[in-house]
Design an enzyme around this catalytic site. Sequence first.
Site, PDB file in Angstrom:
ATOM      1  N   ASP A 195      -7.045  -4.465  -9.500  1.00  0.00           N
ATOM      2  CA  ASP A 195      -5.727  -4.049  -9.982  1.00  0.00           C
ATOM      3  C   ASP A 195      -5.297  -5.059 -11.043  1.00  0.00           C
ATOM      4  O   ASP A 195      -5.032  -6.221 -10.742  1.00  0.00           O
ATOM      5  CB  ASP A 195      -4.740  -4.013  -8.804  1.00  0.00           C
TER       6      ASP A 195
ATOM      7  N   LYS B 206       4.438  -0.148 -15.229  1.00  0.00           N
ATOM      8  CA  LYS B 206       4.873  -1.521 -15.513  1.00  0.00           C
ATOM      9  C   LYS B 206       4.668  -1.836 -17.005  1.00  0.00           C
ATOM     10  O   LYS B 206       5.305  -1.258 -17.833  1.00  0.00           O
ATOM     11  CB  LYS B 206       4.118  -2.506 -14.610  1.00  0.00           C
TER      12      LYS B 206
ATOM     13  N   TYR C 102      -0.240  -5.945  -3.557  1.00  0.00           N
ATOM     14  CA  TYR C 102       1.045  -5.247  -3.684  1.00  0.00           C
ATOM     15  C   TYR C 102       1.369  -4.525  -2.357  1.00  0.00           C
ATOM     16  O   TYR C 102       0.462  -4.009  -1.693  1.00  0.00           O
ATOM     17  CB  TYR C 102       0.953  -4.254  -4.852  1.00  0.00           C
TER      18      TYR C 102
HETATM   19  C1  LIG Z   1       0.329  -4.816  -8.797  1.00  0.00           C
HETATM   20  C2  LIG Z   1       0.851  -3.434  -8.553  1.00  0.00           C
HETATM   21  N1  LIG Z   1      -0.022  -2.448  -8.328  1.00  0.00           N
HETATM   22  C3  LIG Z   1       0.411  -1.187  -8.089  1.00  0.00           C
HETATM   23  C4  LIG Z   1       1.755  -0.874  -8.043  1.00  0.00           C
HETATM   24  C5  LIG Z   1       2.187   0.528  -7.746  1.00  0.00           C
HETATM   25  O1  LIG Z   1       2.571   1.188  -8.898  1.00  0.00           O
HETATM   26  P1  LIG Z   1       3.548   2.455  -8.934  1.00  0.00           P
HETATM   27  O2  LIG Z   1       4.910   1.977  -8.541  1.00  0.00           O
HETATM   28  O3  LIG Z   1       3.448   2.944 -10.343  1.00  0.00           O
HETATM   29  O4  LIG Z   1       3.043   3.444  -7.936  1.00  0.00           O
HETATM   30  C6  LIG Z   1       2.689  -1.874  -8.301  1.00  0.00           C
HETATM   31  C7  LIG Z   1       4.129  -1.558  -8.263  1.00  0.00           C
HETATM   32  O5  LIG Z   1       4.974  -2.443  -8.289  1.00  0.00           O
HETATM   33  C8  LIG Z   1       2.230  -3.191  -8.555  1.00  0.00           C
HETATM   34  O6  LIG Z   1       3.082  -4.207  -8.801  1.00  0.00           O
END
Ligand SMILES: Cc1ncc(COP(=O)(O)O)c(C=O)c1O
Length: 364
Positions: free
Chosen positions: A155, A180, A83
């Site tokens: 993740d 999400k 990400y």
């Molecule tokens: C795979 C993944 N990990 C982490 C995140 C980060 O999350 P947050 O926006 O809640 O900080 C995202 C955000 O799109 C994501 O898609």
Amino acid sequence: MIYSAAYGYPDVDEWLAVALGHKPGHIYSRNTNPTAQAFEEKVRILEGGPAATSFATGMAAISNTLFALLRPGDRIVSVRDTYGGTSKLFLDFLPRIGVQVELRDTADHELIEAAIAEGCRLVYLETPTNPTLKVLDIARLAAAGHDVGAIVVVDNTFATPINQNPLALGADLVIHSATKFLGGHADVLGGVLVGDVENVAAVFHYREITGATLDPMAAYLLIRGMKTLALRIRQQNESALRIARWLEGQPRVEVVHYPGLESHPHHDVAARQMRGFGGVLSFGLAGGLAAVKRVLPRLRLAHRAANLGAVETIAGPPATTSHVECTAEERAAMGIPEGLIRYSVGIEDADDLIADLRQALEAA
Ligand SMILES: Cc1ncc(COP(=O)(O)O)c(C=O)c1O
């Protein structure tokens, strides 16, 4: 829901016992809060881990985990297309404190294993990846990490605990952006970490001091959203697979990325380690970014926004969504084409979504 900054103790001995951890209870909500704890417990059970802690956002979960567990001089191995925010930590913030970050081609497991075998403190995986839905073999890479004594972190945001349990596949820690699928309604931010007691305690301590705490109201909304998690994911798995298969047959679509497709390069790994293939897919259009700019505004059912995992379908290009933090050059280096649309399938009728895509693609 218990919405309070601090908890009262008329009896100082009891207050002291709770403060020192000799008795269960709560002192101050930056440290612990009953509603946040109820959310942590729900995810802990779903991921099958011994301990959990929560955060204000997914990025807080990721950054707190990395900054709590890594020291200057440590080496970490990960992959090129994590990400966008995570990539920024790897490319910018971690090197600043003297952590050596080794990123390898996400599609090449032998290359990743070779980098791990040279020795590292932590292996960081994301699978399926955002936004090209690459799949990493968690059991294989966790074994490689443990061979050199590394902590293995995954993740699991895209898969959700309904579709995949990294701890059962050998990982030590699993992270979610709860913003999400866990929340599922695009109305709350949050993050969560589940895993072994020692590492979760170290990250919890870092978070309670640095302060990226999950707000109790956010925890309440996450708990409410999670009541329908299994139902939503079942529908999203089914609709995403149908839509991905339909997109593969469209002449204006050059490529479809979805782990549930037999054409996916790591479909066998996905089929082994996932119970469902998730609600997110992406597809590339002939005509690149210009075609994306023609198609996206014509979608009537999908929201055009930088989010995913909600009950509503959400679509957007990586340049304004997953990799907005990166430059065009960085996106190109990560193998993320500008002519890609990430499509997070909601719980609308799949026939309606396909009809909507059909009329929009006519403009491509
Ligand atoms: C795979 C993944 N990990 C982490 C995140 C980060 O999350 P947050 O926006 O809640 O900080 C995202 C955000 O799109 C994501 O898609």
